[in-house]
Scaffold this active site. Sequence first.
Site, mmCIF file in Angstrom:
data_model
loop_
_atom_site.group_PDB
_atom_site.id
_atom_site.type_symbol
_atom_site.label_atom_id
_atom_site.label_comp_id
_atom_site.label_asym_id
_atom_site.label_seq_id
_atom_site.Cartn_x
_atom_site.Cartn_y
_atom_site.Cartn_z
ATOM 1 C CG ASP A 179 -2.591 0.956 0.684
ATOM 2 O OD1 ASP A 179 -1.765 1.289 0.079
ATOM 3 O OD2 ASP A 179 -2.665 1.163 1.554
HETATM 4 C C1 BGC Z 1 -4.885 3.384 0.462
HETATM 5 C C2 BGC Z 1 -5.314 1.966 -1.254
HETATM 6 C C3 BGC Z 1 -5.176 3.271 -2.112
HETATM 7 C C4 BGC Z 1 -3.391 3.309 -2.065
HETATM 8 C C5 BGC Z 1 -3.190 4.444 -3.793
HETATM 9 C C6 BGC Z 1 -3.908 3.974 -0.135
HETATM 10 O O1 BGC Z 1 -3.828 5.915 0.513
HETATM 11 O O2 BGC Z 1 -4.939 2.890 1.836
HETATM 12 O O3 BGC Z 1 -5.915 1.740 -0.419
HETATM 13 O O4 BGC Z 1 -4.857 2.659 -3.277
HETATM 14 O O5 BGC Z 1 -3.485 4.779 -1.160
HETATM 15 O O6 BGC Z 1 -4.211 5.253 -4.225
#
Ligand code: BGC
Length: 708
Positions: A241
């Site tokens: 993530d």
């Molecule tokens: C989130 C994810 C997301 C990623 C990319 C993160 O802060 O937890 O779910 O896909 O950002 O934007």
Amino acid sequence: MTLEEKIGQMNQISSYGNIEDMGVLIKRGEIGSILNEVDPVRVNALQRVAVEESRLGIPLLIARDVIHGFKTIFPIPLGQAASFNPGIAEEGARISAIEASAAGIRWTFAPMIDIARDPRWGRVAEGCGEDPYLTSVMGVATVRGYQGESLSDPTSIAACPKHFVGYGAAEGGRDYNSTFIPERQLRNVYLPPFEAAAKAGAATYMTSFNDNDGVPSTGNKFILQDVLRGEWGFDGFVVTDWASATEMIAHGFVADAKEAALKSVNAGVDMEMVSYSFVNYLPELIKEGKVKESAINEAVRNILRIKFRLGLFDHPYVRETTEDIFYAEAHLEAAKRAAVESAILLKNEGILPLKESVCTVAVVGPLADAPHEQLGTWIFDGDKNYTQTPLAAIRQLYGDRVEVIYEPGLSYSRDKSTEGISRAVAAAARADVVLAFVGEEAILSGEAHSLADLHLQGAQSQLIEAVAATGKPVVTVVMAGRPLTIGRQVELSAAVLYAFHPGTMGGPALADLIFGKEVPSGKTPITFPKMVGQIPVYYAHHNTGRPASRTETLIDDIPVEAGQTSLGNTSFYLDAGFDPLYPFGYGLSYTTFRYDNIRLSDSELKKNDILTVECDITNTGEYEGTEVVQLYVQDKVGSVTRPVKELKRFTRVNLKPGETRTVVFDLPVEELAFWNIDMVRTVEPGDFGLWVATHSQSGDEFSFKVMD
Ligand code: BGC
């Protein structure tokens, strides 16, 4: 490939600046994927550098969070889950893929299939709620929708089930918080949707932010290697993530970015999102022998395999016109259907659908005409100018049938000023019916937006009290990212429709439901608590040794100076009792349904048998309508205690007034398996309860036995 080129493939950056800036890195083969790039002209320009100017010509993988729509916005995933219709999820994801791929996006970070049993958690909006089976079915449908028939279809985008794993169990519902999920619960509750998605061919997985029992997911070899690859045979790639590799420093799991890279790669991560520890430290970690080059080779193979499957090497570029694709008529129609099916009728004292005799409606509430808010969380690309609000739709579609008086009362959901309420009351006094659109602004749910209080924000409760005090019937429509504690508003309202954040076409969908062109069919995909203190409250709980009888003495009936009484008492709250406001699977229709003649093919089955359960469903009311028929089982005695009920099947059945149809469920006995005392997935012989019912707390119990 040189070592640097391999590590480059493992590096994902977020788009920044101009093409030339990123081009320098791309040319050197230092970037494998870019997220947050949505302009097809820029995508082609970046791709041209990768394909034509880098030494190996490996195309970039362009990614974006397309969570419930790219341009055409569908209801939030929690709303889609309320449809209990995987077709809705698949169609929504397919259309999202068509629109996103037109912009050059070939990878999305969805579906979010975290089991979430805590509506305080803001991200409950992004998933399918509390149930592993419902989440599995909807998750698989979403993967199919994104990935299409074949990943190589230019309109297919790679799916990324997330967040792997346990993120939804954040303690206290506070986002990013630690989780403490024991392995058995992990396997019985949190992993099944991810396993189903892997079997459905999901191309990628994303690790989660949480640490479970002390191990951050991004450094968790057990889930990333042993389970995902070892047990499920996953051959796609795993991305972290956002900066979750280096966030392991704050967790206290690694000392610095170098150790973050070491622990992530050795745990089985293939690509790092935006935190650069791989590019910065993997070369020296390999030199030091701490990371094996074979691990890097494996990661690069996993990434390139998906790039090949996506056909990127053959067709790296997109056409640069999108006008006929974004917000296409068919997309808007599908979004409307999804919004219709996502709405849950929680209460109706016969006021809905509005009768011909209703001449004047007062439309009140801050969500009646809030084009941005009704789109919900994770809307980067949806344009609110395309949103059709309830107010606009009622005026446009039913303006010749009723006079519409619009007095919002409050200007936004958190508005504490009560100044406008008197005008809303005056409008109510002049109307036959009040339509009150309340709930939450989009920003109040989603990532990092957890709440400790789930009452309506601002002066919305006062607004409902005030319009209800006029004596006019109030139809309350709630648009929100989560279940809210709306018990008092339910009491005050003649009808309540829960729409979640319904997306671009929420307005026409709700207008048609209110005026009876459509009939509600949604069911709660998550338990609605009476009060926050009941959380976690979910239907598939285990029994205590002293289960609630629902005849307990509640707080107001306890005498003063009562003596200590605990013997014979049960597991409940003095102030909230035991039951939630609405149980899982609950939702009304304008018509009524009768369940008859429930029959099981056998009362004794062997482990490889299939149990067939049939039930006759009759529409006993006056409207054509759709019922979500649900099948639950209970494993009565196990080597470990088992949930009091588990959803095993559901189906939507559409019936004309007076019509009867037989619903048939086939349930292989092997689907009764669970991870038992020996941590083995097996069906344990014994007695089972079974219900075919309209929600998780209803229906007569039937029984069958699984033989040794
Ligand atoms: C989130 C994810 C997301 C990623 C990319 C993160 O802060 O937890 O779910 O896909 O950002 O934007």
